[in-house]
Design a protein around this motif. Sequence first.
Motif, PDB file in Angstrom:
ATOM      1  N   ALA A  71       9.490  39.509  -5.193  1.00 49.05           N
ATOM      2  CA  ALA A  71       9.894  40.426  -4.122  1.00 49.05           C
ATOM      3  C   ALA A  71      10.545  39.679  -2.964  1.00 49.05           C
ATOM      4  N   SER A  72      10.063  38.469  -2.683  1.00 48.99           N
ATOM      5  CA  SER A  72      10.610  37.689  -1.574  1.00 48.99           C
ATOM      6  C   SER A  72      11.983  37.122  -1.898  1.00 48.99           C
ATOM      7  N   THR A  73      12.232  36.797  -3.163  1.00 51.95           N
ATOM      8  CA  THR A  73      13.509  36.211  -3.551  1.00 51.95           C
ATOM      9  C   THR A  73      14.573  37.248  -3.850  1.00 51.95           C
ATOM     10  N   GLU A 110      25.148  40.117  -4.285  1.00 55.94           N
ATOM     11  CA  GLU A 110      25.309  39.136  -3.220  1.00 55.94           C
ATOM     12  C   GLU A 110      24.526  37.858  -3.518  1.00 55.94           C
ATOM     13  N   THR A 111      23.391  37.986  -4.182  1.00 52.63           N
ATOM     14  CA  THR A 111      22.638  36.796  -4.583  1.00 52.63           C
ATOM     15  C   THR A 111      23.459  35.938  -5.542  1.00 52.63           C
ATOM     16  N   LEU A 119      24.327  29.452   7.395  1.00 51.99           N
ATOM     17  CA  LEU A 119      23.755  29.957   8.644  1.00 51.99           C
ATOM     18  C   LEU A 119      23.588  31.471   8.587  1.00 51.99           C
ATOM     19  N   VAL A 120      24.623  32.187   8.121  1.00 47.76           N
ATOM     20  CA  VAL A 120      24.534  33.649   8.020  1.00 47.76           C
ATOM     21  C   VAL A 120      23.467  34.049   7.000  1.00 47.76           C
ATOM     22  N   ALA A 121      23.466  33.369   5.837  1.00 43.69           N
ATOM     23  CA  ALA A 121      22.518  33.718   4.776  1.00 43.69           C
ATOM     24  C   ALA A 121      21.072  33.497   5.217  1.00 43.69           C
TER      25      ALA A 121
END
Length: 537
Positions: free
Chosen positions: A139-141, A148-149, A222-224
């Motif tokens: 769930a966290s990943t 997008e991943t 940085l955005v990710a």
Amino acid sequence: AGSGYTVVREGAVVHSVGEGPAGYSEHDVNNGTGRTYGEFGRMGSTVEFFHAVWKEHGRTTYTVVTLSDASLRRYPQSTFSACIHELALGTTDACIGNFWPTLERMQMASFTTPIYEDTFHLIVHSAAQELSVFEDLVASTMLFPADETLMLLAFLVYAAVAIWLIEGSSNEQEFPEQDKLAGLSRSLFTHVQSFVGMADFRYNPHTGFARMVVLATSCVILVAVTHYTALMTAKELGGHNTKLEFESLDDLVQGRHRICGMEAIRVALGMRYPAVVPLYVSVETPAEALEGMDNKRFSAALIYANGWAKAKRLPENCNKEMLPTILFSKANSFAIREDLQASFSWAMMKLLNEGVYAHMESKAKQHYVESLPDQCASDEAGRSSDISKPRKLAGPILAAFIVISATLLAYIALDVKRDLARGDYEVMPVSHLRERLCCGARNRRKAPKDDFAKINADNVDLKMISRMFSSRHNTEGRLLNKVKVDAPLTISDVPMLVHMIARRTQQYSLEMLPQLSHAVVLVPASNEPEDLDMFDC
């Protein structure tokens, strides 16, 4: 509607409390003849719309009365059905409200064209879900959308390959290996670790081209990382990891659990879902149904979406959720005298087409629903963040991809130019792209094996290192600890070191020349290998 109000013809005889005819004992008739819109104490979108349509007929006043005892006894669980019964008795002309035209009601009265449609959903209990370690990790990943991943991973691979192409043969610090696979693996690890390590980009570029690639990659990371941190925070604070007690109507039927709902839809629902009939319990209002769930009288409630929109804001309903599946739908209409039905419906359709009711409905929702404080707002925010995964990576990734591609093309053009202009001799040979990708890279660190064998013999090099460390401590004492002496020598110190050794050697040779002119045999001071090597030099 739902509160005992009907409309009767103007001029009808209306009595005060205690003076009513048989069947209307002790009911306030809310004195009607000549009363204008809004004066009979009931407001809302359907009441306003009825008034607007009534004006299309040139009418501006009503006579308002309450339901009779006979109708209330006949339909104790639904004042809506009781109101329609008044139409069947001929004691009223219209019922104001959002009425569902059921089979039984249509046998008693006529209905206008629909105003809007109600959709019915199951309301079930929800509880905090205890996730296993593996489930919590998954769930966290998976906070980013899947596409997008994949886009982020593909970009990191692309940036890693670009860095290796630009500095794989020249950056000795970051790429000490000669093997292609080892260099690519090291570069890929560095880029993936930069995201997993929360923007900890551990790469030191040596060229301007590599700096451009690192800068573009750092912007994406940085955005990710920022977006990932925000989603994780919302996930933890929202507490939206919930487990529903039932997932569908089939779960309730198979477990023989009781379901409650409005009496008006009991027959129609049973015709569509026969298995629900023995489990269905009729109630008068949605509030009664939800209270029955809290009292464990019912396992689930069948409620229309508009009713749940208001009820879900109350704290006692924060532990309940509405299933998205629409089980049933019903149109809402006015119940009216048969001879008025056609003309009244025409006037309704005219105003519906003009958007009059849509405007009234929007105002009513803002006033009666959205103005209420949502005491379950944090839970709702958690659920919405889980369902809706906003996209924020595509733009930065695309921009960085363009920058890296342009930088890589410029580097390739410069590399080809240098390859064509290269002579036979290079001080420190570095493989060009053509050699690295096709013909095999040249070794950038050549050293004769005999030299290594001589240096390593009898651990000469290790003994020299030992004496060097001893000399450091001695020098630090002589300098009274004013200068830090543990700084390492770098490649930039080698030219000056060689120059100083050469000058010292030349000076030492000039001083020893008079003594050597009278010497016959020269014996070393000791037999230690390093002394012999120094004497030979």
